[in-house]
Write a protein that holds these residues in place. Sequence first.
Motif, PDB file in Angstrom:
ATOM      1  N   ILE A 184    -124.151  77.533  45.701  1.00  0.00           N
ATOM      2  CA  ILE A 184    -124.500  76.713  44.721  1.00  0.00           C
ATOM      3  C   ILE A 184    -123.579  76.604  43.404  1.00  0.00           C
ATOM      4  CG2 ILE A 184    -126.438  75.766  43.516  1.00  0.00           C
ATOM      5  CD1 ILE A 184    -128.247  76.947  45.786  1.00  0.00           C
ATOM      6  N   MET A 185    -123.331  77.834  43.199  1.00  0.00           N
ATOM      7  CA  MET A 185    -122.628  77.615  41.793  1.00  0.00           C
ATOM      8  C   MET A 185    -121.254  77.092  41.834  1.00  0.00           C
ATOM      9  SD  MET A 185    -123.665  81.096  39.827  1.00  0.00           S
ATOM     10  CE  MET A 185    -122.412  80.834  38.682  1.00  0.00           C
ATOM     11  N   GLU A 217    -130.274  85.778  48.238  1.00  0.00           N
ATOM     12  CA  GLU A 217    -130.576  85.211  47.189  1.00  0.00           C
ATOM     13  C   GLU A 217    -129.199  85.084  46.402  1.00  0.00           C
ATOM     14  OE1 GLU A 217    -133.171  83.892  45.411  1.00  0.00           O
ATOM     15  OE2 GLU A 217    -134.553  84.164  47.085  1.00  0.00           O
ATOM     16  N   LEU A 218    -128.457  86.318  46.478  1.00  0.00           N
ATOM     17  CA  LEU A 218    -126.979  86.253  45.713  1.00  0.00           C
ATOM     18  C   LEU A 218    -125.931  85.135  46.450  1.00  0.00           C
ATOM     19  CD1 LEU A 218    -125.314  87.853  43.675  1.00  0.00           C
ATOM     20  CD2 LEU A 218    -124.711  89.383  45.502  1.00  0.00           C
ATOM     21  N   ILE A 219    -125.944  85.341  47.602  1.00  0.00           N
ATOM     22  CA  ILE A 219    -125.038  84.461  48.274  1.00  0.00           C
ATOM     23  C   ILE A 219    -125.208  82.765  48.053  1.00  0.00           C
ATOM     24  CG2 ILE A 219    -123.755  83.804  50.415  1.00  0.00           C
ATOM     25  CD1 ILE A 219    -122.778  86.291  49.133  1.00  0.00           C
ATOM     26  N   GLU A 220    -126.620  82.442  48.205  1.00  0.00           N
ATOM     27  CA  GLU A 220    -127.230  81.323  47.891  1.00  0.00           C
ATOM     28  C   GLU A 220    -126.612  80.657  46.561  1.00  0.00           C
ATOM     29  OE1 GLU A 220    -131.435  78.923  47.319  1.00  0.00           O
ATOM     30  OE2 GLU A 220    -131.271  80.818  48.781  1.00  0.00           O
ATOM     31  N   GLN A 221    -126.929  81.612  45.531  1.00  0.00           N
ATOM     32  CA  GLN A 221    -126.338  81.161  44.127  1.00  0.00           C
ATOM     33  C   GLN A 221    -125.075  80.870  43.972  1.00  0.00           C
ATOM     34  OE1 GLN A 221    -128.482  80.104  41.787  1.00  0.00           O
ATOM     35  NE2 GLN A 221    -130.034  80.078  43.271  1.00  0.00           N
ATOM     36  N   GLY A 234    -123.262  73.216  48.267  1.00  0.00           N
ATOM     37  CA  GLY A 234    -123.218  74.875  48.395  1.00  0.00           C
ATOM     38  C   GLY A 234    -124.623  75.299  49.111  1.00  0.00           C
ATOM     39  N   ALA A 235    -125.623  74.537  49.136  1.00  0.00           N
ATOM     40  CA  ALA A 235    -126.836  74.703  49.768  1.00  0.00           C
ATOM     41  C   ALA A 235    -126.727  74.486  51.117  1.00  0.00           C
ATOM     42  CB  ALA A 235    -127.988  74.014  49.151  1.00  0.00           C
ATOM     43  N   VAL A 236    -126.198  73.408  51.623  1.00  0.00           N
ATOM     44  CA  VAL A 236    -125.753  73.172  53.055  1.00  0.00           C
ATOM     45  C   VAL A 236    -125.003  74.164  53.666  1.00  0.00           C
ATOM     46  CG1 VAL A 236    -124.834  71.499  54.718  1.00  0.00           C
ATOM     47  CG2 VAL A 236    -126.145  70.742  52.512  1.00  0.00           C
ATOM     48  N   LEU A 237    -123.741  74.789  52.921  1.00  0.00           N
ATOM     49  CA  LEU A 237    -122.914  75.661  53.277  1.00  0.00           C
ATOM     50  C   LEU A 237    -123.633  77.070  53.431  1.00  0.00           C
ATOM     51  CD1 LEU A 237    -119.795  74.868  51.286  1.00  0.00           C
ATOM     52  CD2 LEU A 237    -120.155  74.578  53.627  1.00  0.00           C
ATOM     53  N   TYR A 238    -124.660  77.264  52.858  1.00  0.00           N
ATOM     54  CA  TYR A 238    -125.320  78.789  52.712  1.00  0.00           C
ATOM     55  C   TYR A 238    -126.270  78.569  54.054  1.00  0.00           C
ATOM     56  CZ  TYR A 238    -128.821  81.950  51.973  1.00  0.00           C
ATOM     57  OH  TYR A 238    -129.727  83.249  52.169  1.00  0.00           O
ATOM     58  N   VAL A 239    -126.728  77.491  54.214  1.00  0.00           N
ATOM     59  CA  VAL A 239    -127.754  77.325  55.602  1.00  0.00           C
ATOM     60  C   VAL A 239    -126.899  77.475  56.746  1.00  0.00           C
ATOM     61  CG1 VAL A 239    -129.112  75.908  56.963  1.00  0.00           C
ATOM     62  CG2 VAL A 239    -129.508  76.243  54.351  1.00  0.00           C
ATOM     63  N   ILE A 261    -112.919  80.493  55.208  1.00  0.00           N
ATOM     64  CA  ILE A 261    -112.728  78.957  55.285  1.00  0.00           C
ATOM     65  C   ILE A 261    -113.257  78.066  54.070  1.00  0.00           C
ATOM     66  CG2 ILE A 261    -113.219  77.033  56.942  1.00  0.00           C
ATOM     67  CD1 ILE A 261    -112.902  79.060  59.252  1.00  0.00           C
ATOM     68  N   THR A 262    -114.379  78.511  53.827  1.00  0.00           N
ATOM     69  CA  THR A 262    -114.988  77.766  52.807  1.00  0.00           C
ATOM     70  C   THR A 262    -114.572  77.944  51.158  1.00  0.00           C
ATOM     71  OG1 THR A 262    -116.909  79.199  52.670  1.00  0.00           O
ATOM     72  CG2 THR A 262    -117.286  77.182  54.154  1.00  0.00           C
ATOM     73  N   MET A 263    -114.154  79.011  51.124  1.00  0.00           N
ATOM     74  CA  MET A 263    -113.592  79.413  49.749  1.00  0.00           C
ATOM     75  C   MET A 263    -112.183  80.249  49.938  1.00  0.00           C
ATOM     76  SD  MET A 263    -116.525  80.044  46.702  1.00  0.00           S
ATOM     77  CE  MET A 263    -118.027  80.418  47.832  1.00  0.00           C
ATOM     78  N   PRO A 264    -111.131  79.912  50.170  1.00  0.00           N
ATOM     79  CA  PRO A 264    -110.007  80.413  50.592  1.00  0.00           C
ATOM     80  C   PRO A 264    -109.631  81.643  49.525  1.00  0.00           C
ATOM     81  CG  PRO A 264    -109.656  78.182  51.126  1.00  0.00           C
ATOM     82  CD  PRO A 264    -111.055  78.347  50.450  1.00  0.00           C
ATOM     83  N   SER A 265    -109.773  81.250  48.179  1.00  0.00           N
ATOM     84  CA  SER A 265    -109.612  81.983  46.997  1.00  0.00           C
ATOM     85  C   SER A 265    -110.282  83.224  47.048  1.00  0.00           C
ATOM     86  CB  SER A 265    -109.882  81.475  45.629  1.00  0.00           C
ATOM     87  OG  SER A 265    -111.180  80.951  45.729  1.00  0.00           O
ATOM     88  N   VAL A 266    -111.297  83.690  47.809  1.00  0.00           N
ATOM     89  CA  VAL A 266    -112.112  84.632  47.947  1.00  0.00           C
ATOM     90  C   VAL A 266    -111.192  86.047  48.304  1.00  0.00           C
ATOM     91  CG1 VAL A 266    -113.088  84.492  50.350  1.00  0.00           C
ATOM     92  CG2 VAL A 266    -114.367  85.610  48.630  1.00  0.00           C
ATOM     93  N   VAL A 267    -110.339  85.534  49.270  1.00  0.00           N
ATOM     94  CA  VAL A 267    -109.321  86.650  49.874  1.00  0.00           C
ATOM     95  C   VAL A 267    -108.688  87.572  48.706  1.00  0.00           C
ATOM     96  CG1 VAL A 267    -107.468  87.194  51.366  1.00  0.00           C
ATOM     97  CG2 VAL A 267    -109.176  85.555  52.015  1.00  0.00           C
TER      98      VAL A 267
END
Length: 207
Positions: A76-77, A69-73, A83-88, A187-193
């Motif tokens: 999506i945010m 639930e946390l990562i899905e949101q 974001g929903a497609v990426l989560y799946v 890969i999807t959000m490089p800033s997370v590093v």
Amino acid sequence: MSITLIIIGITVIASLYAWNNQTIFQKWILNPYTVQRRKEYHRLLTSGLIHNDYMHLFFNMFALYFFGELIEQTYIMAFGQLGAVLYVGLYVLGIIASDIPTYLKHRNHPHYNSLGASGGVASVVFSSILFYPTEKICLYFVFCLPSFIFGAIYMLYSYMQAKRGGDYINHDAHLFGAIFGIVFSVITMPSVVMHFFNQVAGWRLIE
């Protein structure tokens, strides 16, 4: 209804159905030998829809609900509907990616079988650890650790148990699912590093 709840619902229904239909159960389980001989690559995914028993199913789906639930949101945010497609993709590809090393390792072992959504769940859990490294993860609701410390211990344990073997748990799937979750998130959000290292650097044992 959230995507996470839909995934949980599909997995519960699929597991219950397979338990009552052994033909389907045997067609969906990951048997690397059969995958290689008959080219039944669908097993790399369908094995993530079925579980060994109620306890196996409960723990996987409980973890998926808690972290999913946390990562899905989060996705999506950041990306909206994409974001929903990426989560799946994180979850489904996590199941497949975590099964590939098992397939390569056991493709000449006719009697080896593996099943469960652990690889996909591990992908989601470790994506959560990357985004929220200082949030607490509690074992049995009592022993709590910052998620980045829990993650390091979990990966070390999975690696050591995978090398040791003999306990009928597919630790390879846990380990490679976790690795996939980290790689996919980067890969999807490089800033997370940078976010991860800033959060860990600012963490203190005693607040």
